[in-house]
Design a protein around this motif. Sequence first.
Motif, PDB file in Angstrom:
ATOM      1  N   ILE A   1      16.951  11.226 -14.168  1.00 21.18           N
ATOM      2  CA  ILE A   1      16.425   9.923 -13.748  1.00 21.18           C
ATOM      3  C   ILE A   1      14.910   9.925 -13.850  1.00 21.18           C
ATOM      4  O   ILE A   1      14.309   9.024 -14.464  1.00 21.18           O
ATOM      5  N   GLU A   2      14.263  10.920 -13.266  1.00 19.43           N
ATOM      6  CA  GLU A   2      12.800  11.013 -13.302  1.00 19.43           C
ATOM      7  C   GLU A   2      12.290  11.168 -14.733  1.00 19.43           C
ATOM      8  O   GLU A   2      11.313  10.519 -15.124  1.00 19.43           O
ATOM      9  N   CYS A   3      12.935  12.036 -15.498  1.00 16.38           N
ATOM     10  CA  CYS A   3      12.505  12.241 -16.885  1.00 16.38           C
ATOM     11  C   CYS A   3      12.603  10.941 -17.684  1.00 16.38           C
ATOM     12  O   CYS A   3      11.670  10.584 -18.405  1.00 16.38           O
ATOM     13  N   TYR A   4      13.712  10.249 -17.540  1.00 14.78           N
ATOM     14  CA  TYR A   4      13.908   8.999 -18.287  1.00 14.78           C
ATOM     15  C   TYR A   4      12.881   7.954 -17.868  1.00 14.78           C
ATOM     16  O   TYR A   4      12.320   7.252 -18.707  1.00 14.78           O
ATOM     17  N   MET A   5      12.624   7.862 -16.569  1.00 14.91           N
ATOM     18  CA  MET A   5      11.632   6.907 -16.077  1.00 14.91           C
ATOM     19  C   MET A   5      10.255   7.217 -16.664  1.00 14.91           C
ATOM     20  O   MET A   5       9.545   6.300 -17.099  1.00 14.91           O
ATOM     21  N   ASN A   6       9.887   8.496 -16.683  1.00 12.51           N
ATOM     22  CA  ASN A   6       8.576   8.894 -17.191  1.00 12.51           C
ATOM     23  C   ASN A   6       8.441   8.697 -18.697  1.00 12.51           C
ATOM     24  O   ASN A   6       7.419   8.231 -19.182  1.00 12.51           O
ATOM     25  N   VAL A   7       9.457   9.054 -19.436  1.00  9.55           N
ATOM     26  CA  VAL A   7       9.393   8.969 -20.901  1.00  9.55           C
ATOM     27  C   VAL A   7       9.412   7.520 -21.379  1.00  9.55           C
ATOM     28  O   VAL A   7       8.656   7.134 -22.272  1.00  9.55           O
ATOM     29  N   TYR A   8      10.279   6.701 -20.786  1.00  6.72           N
ATOM     30  CA  TYR A   8      10.481   5.339 -21.285  1.00  6.72           C
ATOM     31  C   TYR A   8       9.819   4.260 -20.428  1.00  6.72           C
ATOM     32  O   TYR A   8       9.903   3.072 -20.767  1.00  6.72           O
ATOM     33  N   GLY A   9       9.179   4.650 -19.334  1.00  7.85           N
ATOM     34  CA  GLY A   9       8.473   3.697 -18.493  1.00  7.85           C
ATOM     35  C   GLY A   9       9.370   2.611 -17.913  1.00  7.85           C
ATOM     36  O   GLY A   9       9.000   1.442 -17.892  1.00  7.85           O
ATOM     37  N   VAL A  10      10.535   3.007 -17.446  1.00  9.23           N
ATOM     38  CA  VAL A  10      11.493   2.047 -16.890  1.00  9.23           C
ATOM     39  C   VAL A  10      11.652   2.281 -15.395  1.00  9.23           C
ATOM     40  O   VAL A  10      11.207   3.290 -14.855  1.00  9.23           O
ATOM     41  N   SER A  11      12.319   1.362 -14.731  1.00 11.49           N
ATOM     42  CA  SER A  11      12.581   1.486 -13.302  1.00 11.49           C
ATOM     43  C   SER A  11      13.692   2.508 -13.054  1.00 11.49           C
ATOM     44  O   SER A  11      14.435   2.881 -13.964  1.00 11.49           O
ATOM     45  N   LYS A  12      13.803   2.898 -11.788  1.00  9.24           N
ATOM     46  CA  LYS A  12      14.863   3.829 -11.391  1.00  9.24           C
ATOM     47  C   LYS A  12      16.232   3.242 -11.712  1.00  9.24           C
ATOM     48  O   LYS A  12      17.111   3.940 -12.224  1.00  9.24           O
ATOM     49  N   GLU A  13      16.411   1.964 -11.436  1.00  7.80           N
ATOM     50  CA  GLU A  13      17.692   1.305 -11.683  1.00  7.80           C
ATOM     51  C   GLU A  13      18.036   1.298 -13.169  1.00  7.80           C
ATOM     52  O   GLU A  13      19.190   1.525 -13.551  1.00  7.80           O
ATOM     53  N   GLU A  14      17.039   1.042 -14.019  1.00 11.03           N
ATOM     54  CA  GLU A  14      17.281   1.059 -15.466  1.00 11.03           C
ATOM     55  C   GLU A  14      17.628   2.463 -15.943  1.00 11.03           C
ATOM     56  O   GLU A  14      18.512   2.637 -16.790  1.00 11.03           O
ATOM     57  N   ALA A  15      16.937   3.454 -15.404  1.00  4.82           N
ATOM     58  CA  ALA A  15      17.228   4.848 -15.773  1.00  4.82           C
ATOM     59  C   ALA A  15      18.644   5.234 -15.340  1.00  4.82           C
ATOM     60  O   ALA A  15      19.383   5.870 -16.094  1.00  4.82           O
ATOM     61  N   GLN A  16      19.035   4.834 -14.137  1.00  5.33           N
ATOM     62  CA  GLN A  16      20.386   5.131 -13.655  1.00  5.33           C
ATOM     63  C   GLN A  16      21.440   4.449 -14.527  1.00  5.33           C
ATOM     64  O   GLN A  16      22.470   5.051 -14.844  1.00  5.33           O
ATOM     65  N   MET A  17      21.174   3.221 -14.929  1.00  6.19           N
ATOM     66  CA  MET A  17      22.104   2.504 -15.789  1.00  6.19           C
ATOM     67  C   MET A  17      22.246   3.219 -17.139  1.00  6.19           C
ATOM     68  O   MET A  17      23.350   3.346 -17.673  1.00  6.19           O
ATOM     69  N   GLU A  18      21.136   3.723 -17.663  1.00  9.19           N
ATOM     70  CA  GLU A  18      21.182   4.443 -18.937  1.00  9.19           C
ATOM     71  C   GLU A  18      21.960   5.749 -18.798  1.00  9.19           C
ATOM     72  O   GLU A  18      22.729   6.113 -19.691  1.00  9.19           O
ATOM     73  N   MET A  19      21.800   6.452 -17.676  1.00  6.73           N
ATOM     74  CA  MET A  19      22.555   7.688 -17.455  1.00  6.73           C
ATOM     75  C   MET A  19      24.047   7.384 -17.402  1.00  6.73           C
ATOM     76  O   MET A  19      24.859   8.130 -17.943  1.00  6.73           O
TER      77      MET A  19
ATOM     78  N   TYR B   1      14.962  18.294 -21.192  1.00  8.10           N
ATOM     79  CA  TYR B   1      15.681  18.331 -19.929  1.00  8.10           C
ATOM     80  C   TYR B   1      17.191  18.331 -20.186  1.00  8.10           C
ATOM     81  O   TYR B   1      17.924  19.105 -19.572  1.00  8.10           O
ATOM     82  N   MET B   2      17.654  17.469 -21.067  1.00  8.60           N
ATOM     83  CA  MET B   2      19.087  17.381 -21.343  1.00  8.60           C
ATOM     84  C   MET B   2      19.608  18.668 -21.962  1.00  8.60           C
ATOM     85  O   MET B   2      20.706  19.114 -21.631  1.00  8.60           O
ATOM     86  N   LYS B   3      18.829  19.249 -22.834  1.00 13.01           N
ATOM     87  CA  LYS B   3      19.255  20.504 -23.459  1.00 13.01           C
ATOM     88  C   LYS B   3      19.428  21.594 -22.400  1.00 13.01           C
ATOM     89  O   LYS B   3      20.442  22.288 -22.362  1.00 13.01           O
ATOM     90  N   ASN B   4      18.456  21.724 -21.516  1.00 15.47           N
ATOM     91  CA  ASN B   4      18.540  22.723 -20.442  1.00 15.47           C
ATOM     92  C   ASN B   4      19.547  22.305 -19.375  1.00 15.47           C
ATOM     93  O   ASN B   4      20.273  23.138 -18.843  1.00 15.47           O
ATOM     94  N   GLY B   5      19.574  21.029 -19.043  1.00 15.53           N
ATOM     95  CA  GLY B   5      20.448  20.532 -17.988  1.00 15.53           C
ATOM     96  C   GLY B   5      21.915  20.683 -18.316  1.00 15.53           C
ATOM     97  O   GLY B   5      22.734  21.004 -17.446  1.00 15.53           O
ATOM     98  N   THR B   6      22.261  20.465 -19.559  1.00 19.00           N
ATOM     99  CA  THR B   6      23.655  20.614 -19.983  1.00 19.00           C
ATOM    100  C   THR B   6      24.099  22.066 -19.806  1.00 19.00           C
ATOM    101  O   THR B   6      25.183  22.335 -19.312  1.00 19.00           O
TER     102      THR B   6
END
Length: 98
Positions: free
Chosen positions: A73-91, A4-9
């Motif tokens: 956000i969705e990709c990170y949540m799915n790959v790492y099994g984290v909450s939306k808030e955790e994914a947003q913080m990582e972004m 996703y990041m490769k294509n998204g960038t």
Amino acid sequence: MEQYMKNGTRSSTYHLIATTSWLGMGEVATKDVFDWIATEPLILVASGTIARLLNDLATHEIDHERGDTASSIECYMNVYGVSKEEAQMEMRKIIENC
């Protein structure tokens, strides 16, 4: 997430903007400049990443409501099994790092 990041960038259009902006610069727009841009320099990759992730942070809720799941956000949540808030913080961390 990596794919996703490769294509998204790339889809953030920063690479395109950098390339086309040189066209109006007259004689400074040499072949060397375009060859440099083609190497995907870190400054363009980082700018594209920042743009993509900021857009995802701003539009995640709207995209999710209409059924679009392809966001960092969705990709990170799915790959790492984290909450939306955790994914947003990582972004935000990735943006700051870029």
